[in-house]
Design an enzyme around this catalytic site. Structure first.
Site, mmCIF file in Angstrom:
data_model
loop_
_atom_site.group_PDB
_atom_site.id
_atom_site.type_symbol
_atom_site.label_atom_id
_atom_site.label_comp_id
_atom_site.label_asym_id
_atom_site.label_seq_id
_atom_site.Cartn_x
_atom_site.Cartn_y
_atom_site.Cartn_z
ATOM 1 N N HIS A 123 -1.792 0.603 -15.032
ATOM 2 C CA HIS A 123 -2.668 1.280 -13.744
ATOM 3 C C HIS A 123 -2.194 1.117 -12.585
ATOM 4 O O HIS A 123 -1.246 0.553 -12.304
ATOM 5 C CB HIS A 123 -3.743 -0.135 -14.441
ATOM 6 C CG HIS A 123 -4.231 -0.100 -15.255
ATOM 7 N ND1 HIS A 123 -4.307 -1.003 -16.274
ATOM 8 C CD2 HIS A 123 -5.767 -0.281 -15.009
ATOM 9 C CE1 HIS A 123 -4.945 -0.924 -17.438
ATOM 10 N NE2 HIS A 123 -6.234 -0.204 -17.191
ATOM 11 N N ASN A 154 6.224 -3.764 -15.483
ATOM 12 C CA ASN A 154 4.858 -3.604 -15.415
ATOM 13 C C ASN A 154 3.721 -5.634 -15.144
ATOM 14 O O ASN A 154 3.707 -5.686 -14.682
ATOM 15 C CB ASN A 154 4.309 -2.428 -16.810
ATOM 16 C CG ASN A 154 2.640 -2.692 -16.442
ATOM 17 O OD1 ASN A 154 2.118 -3.001 -15.719
ATOM 18 N ND2 ASN A 154 2.138 -2.669 -17.713
#
Length: 280
Positions: A123, A154
């Site tokens: 994201h 991430n």
């Protein structure tokens, strides 16, 4: 009931670029059809966006397709490129349709492109930043808000940076966050600089070499002004023991590398993570 952060409020400090602007419930972005990833995504964080009952388990990653309803609505219609809905409705200087559902199939990322790649659908506007509305959280799962990220980065260092952004809402009235990919050169054996990056799937989604976050930290009315912080993290495993401060860079470094110009509505007194005054 929590109120929606409007597109105009999110873009208070200006647009880094004006190509392929897209407005969602929880963020505003620019989509790069060449890389099949966002060029940048801007969101506003505050007490009114972090709290709520939205559930990540109800969200699924999804393409930005052209539904039949969208095709019917857009056919033969010229729509103003203004982001603010009220301005767009009144504007008479029109061009092509810029509805968020208008990613052409040639330029669209799919879930299949990520399958088996070993990379996360990372994201840019984080889902956890938008618990105030299920629709707002759902919108963060469009693949136009996603870029391929190393899973170790991430889920660890990048996640820590996202948590830092949320924690700053306790110290500042508003936290504006601009996030995006970078493709940085490396010097090779022949002494020359090259930019190399992997692509995923049949749609050749570009895998960034790095990611950036530019933060505008807005003080309350008594103190006034804003503080700027800008980070660059490599898209590779990052030791969590390294303090996030080590990834701070002058904002000009990101501007030169990305081709973007941040914060046009701010008068900057000097580069980097500095105090600046909002342009009145």
């Amino acid at each position: 009931m929590l109120s929606r952060p409007s597109g105009g409020a999110v873009m208070k400090y200006g647009f880094p670029s004006l190509s392929n602007i897209r407005t969602r419930e929880s963020y505003v972005s620019s989509y790069d059809p060449r890389t099949r990833t966002p060029a940048w995504v801007i969101e506003r964080l505050g007490g009114d966006t972090l709290g709520g009952n939205a559930d990540r388990k109800r969200c699924d990653f999804k393409e930005d397709d052209r539904s039949d309803a969208c095709v019917r609505e857009c056919a033969g219609v010229s729509v103003c490129v203004c982001v603010c809905a009220r301005v767009r409705a009144a504007c008479t200087q029109v061009s092509a349709c810029v509805r968020p559902c208008s990613v052409h199939v040639f330029h669209r990322a799919t879930n299949g492109d990520y399958r088996g790649s070993g990379l996360d659908r990372g994201h840019m506007a984080a889902a956890a930043n938008h618990k105030w509305s299920q629709k707002a959280m759902d919108d963060t799962f469009y693949l136009t808000n996603v870029a391929p990220q190393n899973p170790h980065m991430n889920q660890n260092a990048w996640n820590n940076l996202e948590k830092l952004c949320r924690s700053l809402t306790k110290l500042y009235a508003n936290v504006y966050v601009c996030t995006g990919p970078l493709y940085l050169p490396r010097q090779e054996a022949d002494g020359k600089l090259y930019v190399h990056y992997q692509v995923l799937g049949t749609n050749h989604i570009a895998v960034p070499t790095h990611f950036f976050k530019v933060l505008v930290l807005e003080r309350d009315g008594r103190q006034g002004g804003v503080e700027l912080r800008s980070y660059v993290l490599p898209n590779e495993p990052v030791d969590e023991k390294i303090p996030l401060e080590r990834f701070l860079v002058p904002i000009e470094t990101i501007e030169r590398a990305s081709g973007l110009l941040f914060l046009p509505n701010i008068v900057r007194t000097s580069g980097g993570a500095v105090t600046a005054a909002a342009n009145k």
